[in-house]
Design a protein around this motif. Structure first.
Motif, mmCIF file in Angstrom:
data_model
loop_
_atom_site.group_PDB
_atom_site.id
_atom_site.type_symbol
_atom_site.label_atom_id
_atom_site.label_comp_id
_atom_site.label_asym_id
_atom_site.label_seq_id
_atom_site.Cartn_x
_atom_site.Cartn_y
_atom_site.Cartn_z
ATOM 1 N N LEU A 114 37.765 -12.403 -48.073
ATOM 2 C CA LEU A 114 36.784 -13.017 -47.169
ATOM 3 C C LEU A 114 35.480 -13.347 -47.898
ATOM 4 O O LEU A 114 34.960 -14.463 -47.783
ATOM 5 N N CYS A 156 34.914 -21.673 -41.569
ATOM 6 C CA CYS A 156 34.948 -20.204 -41.463
ATOM 7 C C CYS A 156 36.241 -19.741 -40.785
ATOM 8 O O CYS A 156 36.803 -18.710 -41.159
ATOM 9 N N ILE A 159 38.876 -19.753 -43.327
ATOM 10 C CA ILE A 159 38.773 -18.585 -44.205
ATOM 11 C C ILE A 159 39.547 -17.408 -43.621
ATOM 12 O O ILE A 159 40.328 -16.759 -44.323
ATOM 13 N N VAL A 160 39.353 -17.136 -42.351
ATOM 14 C CA VAL A 160 40.048 -16.013 -41.713
ATOM 15 C C VAL A 160 41.554 -16.249 -41.708
ATOM 16 O O VAL A 160 42.346 -15.350 -42.021
ATOM 17 N N ALA A 163 42.858 -15.929 -45.431
ATOM 18 C CA ALA A 163 42.897 -14.545 -45.907
ATOM 19 C C ALA A 163 44.059 -13.786 -45.271
ATOM 20 O O ALA A 163 44.771 -13.040 -45.953
#
Length: 182
Positions: A114, A156, A159-160, A163
């Motif tokens: 993250l 964003c 990104i989550v 990951a």
């Protein structure tokens, strides 16, 4: 490099090309919304820093010579050195940055992914926006309003997702004896 490493480099270059085609043109900006960052994030989360750099380098090289792998099936030096070229060139540095974070802090892999992805996104925004300002002669505020602010929340979320996906992919590849953490 081993054959498996070369295959992973090719796979992630291809994944970036495919995700770049999943794009939406927004009416208020000249920068398309794509899933290419998701591929870059995954590339850095799964490959070693050198492999991640090579995968994104292959993607940029293929697009730079004119094969339409960039957003909306575009390609060539005009795109690479055009107003969004800085964002594309940032991919070269983003993926290895994430890979370094994953390698350095593998004991805390999810948080390190993250953080690495957030830092790489900030780098992308910085390089891409500076390039955009330089090429278009616009102000920083206009460039940020056009190229960063509309995308920040969605990036964003990517990104989550990246990951989480990376952890699952790493686990599955390790179980199949097709992957060794870098």
């Amino acid at each position: 490099m081993k054959t498996r490493q070369l295959a992973y480099i090719g796979i992630f270059a291809a994944l970036t090309a495919v995700c770049s085609q999943i794009s939406i043109t927004l009416p208020f900006t000249t920068v398309p919304f794509t899933l290419s960052l998701l591929a870059v994030f995954l590339c850095g989360a799964i490959l070693s820093p050198l492999e991640a750099f090579a995968a994104q380098g292959v993607y940029l090289l293929i697009g730079g010579i004119g094969i339409p792998v960039f957003a909306q099936f575009s390609g060539g030096p005009g795109v690479l050195f055009g107003m969004t070229g800085g964002y594309l060139i940032a991919y070269l540095f983003m993926a290895p940055l994430i890979a370094i974070a994953a390698k350095k802090f593998k004991r805390f892999l999810f948080p390190s992914l993250l953080v690495g992805m957030l830092l790489s996104l900030a780098l992308c925004y910085l390089l891409g926006t500076a390039w955009f300002v330089l090429v278009t002669q616009s102000t920083w505020i206009a460039a940020l309003s056009s190229c960063v602010f509309p995308f920040a929340v969605f990036d964003c979320v990517k990104i989550v997702i990246a990951a989480s996906l990376a952890l699952a992919i790493r686990k599955a590849l390790t179980k199949a004896k097709l992957y060794e953490a870098a």
